[in-house]
Design a protein around this motif. Sequence first.
Motif, mmCIF file in Angstrom:
data_model
loop_
_atom_site.group_PDB
_atom_site.id
_atom_site.type_symbol
_atom_site.label_atom_id
_atom_site.label_comp_id
_atom_site.label_asym_id
_atom_site.label_seq_id
_atom_site.Cartn_x
_atom_site.Cartn_y
_atom_site.Cartn_z
ATOM 1 N N GLU A 1 45.585 35.746 17.345
ATOM 2 C CA GLU A 1 43.860 35.694 17.668
ATOM 3 C C GLU A 1 43.355 34.414 17.175
ATOM 4 O O GLU A 1 43.795 34.023 16.339
ATOM 5 C CB GLU A 1 43.364 36.754 16.851
ATOM 6 C CG GLU A 1 41.772 37.006 17.097
ATOM 7 C CD GLU A 1 41.204 38.118 16.467
ATOM 8 O OE1 GLU A 1 39.852 38.376 16.490
ATOM 9 O OE2 GLU A 1 41.790 38.858 15.704
ATOM 10 N N GLY A 2 42.682 33.618 18.037
ATOM 11 C CA GLY A 2 42.066 32.418 17.608
ATOM 12 C C GLY A 2 42.859 31.282 18.286
ATOM 13 O O GLY A 2 42.331 30.284 18.363
ATOM 14 N N ARG A 3 44.108 31.660 18.798
ATOM 15 C CA ARG A 3 45.013 30.372 19.448
ATOM 16 C C ARG A 3 44.531 30.165 20.722
ATOM 17 O O ARG A 3 44.419 31.300 21.725
ATOM 18 C CB ARG A 3 46.449 30.830 19.057
ATOM 19 C CG ARG A 3 46.632 31.195 17.784
ATOM 20 C CD ARG A 3 46.746 29.957 16.991
ATOM 21 N NE ARG A 3 47.351 30.241 15.606
ATOM 22 C CZ ARG A 3 47.152 29.615 14.544
ATOM 23 N NH1 ARG A 3 46.326 28.390 14.528
ATOM 24 N NH2 ARG A 3 47.801 29.657 13.403
ATOM 25 N N PRO A 4 44.314 28.934 21.108
ATOM 26 C CA PRO A 4 43.968 28.990 22.515
ATOM 27 C C PRO A 4 45.129 29.117 23.592
ATOM 28 O O PRO A 4 46.292 28.815 23.199
ATOM 29 C CB PRO A 4 43.695 27.334 22.455
ATOM 30 C CG PRO A 4 44.344 26.672 21.442
ATOM 31 C CD PRO A 4 44.441 27.762 20.313
ATOM 32 N N PRO A 5 44.813 29.704 24.749
ATOM 33 C CA PRO A 5 45.882 29.997 25.547
ATOM 34 C C PRO A 5 46.542 28.823 26.184
ATOM 35 O O PRO A 5 45.842 27.935 26.466
ATOM 36 C CB PRO A 5 45.260 31.040 26.592
ATOM 37 C CG PRO A 5 43.829 30.556 26.615
ATOM 38 C CD PRO A 5 43.515 30.405 25.353
ATOM 39 N N TRP A 6 47.886 28.878 26.669
ATOM 40 C CA TRP A 6 48.435 27.706 27.533
ATOM 41 C C TRP A 6 47.592 27.672 28.655
ATOM 42 O O TRP A 6 47.082 28.251 29.389
ATOM 43 C CB TRP A 6 49.783 28.004 27.677
ATOM 44 C CG TRP A 6 50.574 27.676 26.063
ATOM 45 C CD1 TRP A 6 49.970 27.578 25.221
ATOM 46 C CD2 TRP A 6 51.924 27.597 26.181
ATOM 47 N NE1 TRP A 6 51.213 27.737 23.996
ATOM 48 C CE2 TRP A 6 52.521 27.276 24.762
ATOM 49 C CE3 TRP A 6 53.003 27.497 27.121
ATOM 50 C CZ2 TRP A 6 53.650 27.439 24.271
ATOM 51 C CZ3 TRP A 6 54.384 27.349 26.477
ATOM 52 C CH2 TRP A 6 54.518 27.185 25.273
ATOM 53 N N PRO A 7 47.844 26.442 29.451
ATOM 54 C CA PRO A 7 47.209 26.017 30.578
ATOM 55 C C PRO A 7 47.879 26.996 31.697
ATOM 56 O O PRO A 7 48.948 27.358 31.584
ATOM 57 C CB PRO A 7 47.409 24.627 30.983
ATOM 58 C CG PRO A 7 47.554 24.020 29.415
ATOM 59 C CD PRO A 7 47.971 24.899 28.745
ATOM 60 N N GLY A 8 47.080 27.246 32.815
ATOM 61 C CA GLY A 8 47.708 28.019 33.823
ATOM 62 C C GLY A 8 48.769 27.460 34.597
ATOM 63 O O GLY A 8 48.925 26.132 34.399
ATOM 64 N N ASN A 9 49.274 28.318 35.689
ATOM 65 C CA ASN A 9 50.523 27.597 36.292
ATOM 66 C C ASN A 9 49.896 26.514 37.291
ATOM 67 O O ASN A 9 50.772 25.635 37.537
ATOM 68 C CB ASN A 9 50.900 28.740 37.314
ATOM 69 C CG ASN A 9 51.482 29.833 36.246
ATOM 70 O OD1 ASN A 9 52.103 29.619 35.170
ATOM 71 N ND2 ASN A 9 51.693 30.864 37.062
ATOM 72 N N ASN A 10 48.652 26.265 37.696
ATOM 73 C CA ASN A 10 48.223 25.275 38.386
ATOM 74 C C ASN A 10 48.059 24.220 37.721
ATOM 75 O O ASN A 10 48.215 23.033 38.486
ATOM 76 C CB ASN A 10 46.951 25.561 39.188
ATOM 77 C CG ASN A 10 47.116 26.957 40.067
ATOM 78 O OD1 ASN A 10 48.077 27.241 40.726
ATOM 79 N ND2 ASN A 10 46.274 27.877 40.007
ATOM 80 N N PHE A 11 48.451 24.260 36.539
ATOM 81 C CA PHE A 11 47.973 22.876 35.808
ATOM 82 C C PHE A 11 49.226 22.282 34.959
ATOM 83 O O PHE A 11 49.802 21.221 34.750
ATOM 84 C CB PHE A 11 46.882 22.973 34.932
ATOM 85 C CG PHE A 11 45.689 23.389 35.608
ATOM 86 C CD1 PHE A 11 44.777 22.109 36.172
ATOM 87 C CD2 PHE A 11 45.132 24.616 35.515
ATOM 88 C CE1 PHE A 11 43.729 22.754 36.804
ATOM 89 C CE2 PHE A 11 43.998 24.795 36.325
ATOM 90 C CZ PHE A 11 43.244 23.885 37.008
ATOM 91 N N LEU A 12 49.820 23.561 34.316
ATOM 92 C CA LEU A 12 51.296 23.343 33.807
ATOM 93 C C LEU A 12 52.250 23.863 34.386
ATOM 94 O O LEU A 12 52.573 25.039 34.310
ATOM 95 C CB LEU A 12 51.017 23.982 32.209
ATOM 96 C CG LEU A 12 52.036 23.945 31.185
ATOM 97 C CD1 LEU A 12 52.314 22.323 30.806
ATOM 98 C CD2 LEU A 12 51.942 24.681 30.076
ATOM 99 N N ARG A 13 53.113 22.922 34.896
ATOM 100 C CA ARG A 13 54.161 23.395 35.700
ATOM 101 C C ARG A 13 55.337 22.890 34.900
ATOM 102 O O ARG A 13 55.764 22.368 34.080
ATOM 103 C CB ARG A 13 54.200 22.423 37.059
ATOM 104 C CG ARG A 13 52.970 22.814 37.977
ATOM 105 C CD ARG A 13 52.926 22.026 39.131
ATOM 106 N NE ARG A 13 51.955 22.431 40.176
ATOM 107 C CZ ARG A 13 50.664 21.739 40.140
ATOM 108 N NH1 ARG A 13 50.247 21.037 39.231
ATOM 109 N NH2 ARG A 13 49.795 22.279 41.078
ATOM 110 N N GLN A 14 56.608 23.805 35.474
ATOM 111 C CA GLN A 14 57.778 23.677 34.927
ATOM 112 C C GLN A 14 58.409 22.330 34.990
ATOM 113 O O GLN A 14 58.370 21.955 36.082
ATOM 114 C CB GLN A 14 58.757 24.649 35.341
ATOM 115 C CG GLN A 14 58.388 26.099 35.081
ATOM 116 C CD GLN A 14 59.273 27.054 35.418
ATOM 117 O OE1 GLN A 14 60.754 26.781 35.419
ATOM 118 N NE2 GLN A 14 59.131 28.403 35.829
ATOM 119 N N GLY A 15 58.965 21.636 34.098
ATOM 120 C CA GLY A 15 59.442 20.255 34.153
ATOM 121 C C GLY A 15 58.545 19.264 33.430
ATOM 122 O O GLY A 15 59.228 18.154 33.262
ATOM 123 N N ALA A 16 57.141 19.630 33.186
ATOM 124 C CA ALA A 16 56.247 18.846 32.615
ATOM 125 C C ALA A 16 56.752 18.278 30.969
ATOM 126 O O ALA A 16 57.410 19.133 30.319
ATOM 127 C CB ALA A 16 54.871 19.264 32.492
#
Length: 432
Positions: A379-394
């Motif tokens: 609780e309180g931790r920001p979620p990771w960006p969505g698939n449209n912004f955080l892609r595999q290989g970044a």
Amino acid sequence: MSSSRPDAESSDAASSTSLAWGQQWSRSASSNGEARVLRTSALQAAQTPSAARTIMLGALAVLVVLGIALLFVPWRQTVSGTGQVTAFSPDARPRSVEAQIPARVEDWRVTEGDAVAAGDTIAVLGDMSTSYMDNQFPRRIAENRAGVLRDLRLGVDRAQQSLSQAREKRRSARAKVNNASLGVETARKRYRRVETLQQDGIESVRSLETAQLKLQKARTDSVAAAADLRAAQQAVESARLNVQQKESKLKAQRAKLDLELGNAQERQAASVVQAPIAGTVARINKVGPGQTVKSGDKLAFVVPESDDRAAELFVSSIGASLVQPGRRVQLQFSGFPALQFSGFPNTSVGTFSGTVRFVNPVDDGTGRFRLLVVPDTSEGRPPWPGNNFLRQGASVQGNVLLSNVSLGYEIWRRMNGLPPQVSIRQGQASSR
């Protein structure tokens, strides 16, 4: 005149002497004054100006305050690593679609960016092997298989019929043996009766000889019947072995032909390249129909549609020995503005939180160890960006948070080249 001249000379001498003393005194006085002035200027030059003294005192005070602050300012030790974004589940990672046979590309059914489902056709290949170039080759093998198996089944049926006939002959021979045994017993009884009557004079010698001949014939027939029974039993055993041989040959040929047919069908099926998973065609490596490929060549990449995300970090061997699953990690993803302070994680801006899920027990061949970091769902931790912004290989850079120490200790540790500090609780937890 003569007396007045000496007096004048003496007065002139006295005046000249007094003048010389006056000049010498004035010179000594002036030199003493100049020396006193020079001495005063040197002392004044040796003294520190008030402004410089203030600056030095201020700097000394800052150093003292800084030294005291180093003893109390907290610092969070970290293990740094770099890597890339991936998926934790192997099913959610990109898949390469490979050619299973040496062939020629005949047709592409998809383009880059197309969405495909599992089993959709990606490309059609033409087999380059001379044995499988005929599209009707599997059908021909199936027809040949059916003919060969039919002939072998007929052979098995004939062998089973021969076995049945041999068993019938054995039953007949066994019946003959029983009859012969009964005839021998009857002839023996008759011979004994005739022999008794002949001794009493009732029967003639000829009758006795006739009875004896019949007994010998019955014994001969019994021996012949026993020989026929043994021959019938051997015929049955031979027929049974023949049936087993025919059935074994049938099974072996069926397995061989099934393998050939299966290979032909799989070979023909391998000419149609299908998507292994549902996802998006990310890249096509071979272009244009007519291009030849070898077995194992990568034709395309398919990226699955999944929300599964993880960070793959590589750390040094020393850092890997200090990291245990469950440790919190501060991540900075490529393309997302962030200001990260490794020693002050609470002051970082634009970073994301993760948890170490797995530490690879072996290195990657270069002395680095692989960590898998999953999102921190606390609780309180920001979620990771969505698939449209955080892609595999970044690209991703992360700091694994360790123990809290003072800033002075951290500076001393780094100056002496010592590893980060490990808490006793962590060591006990890892030992469990």
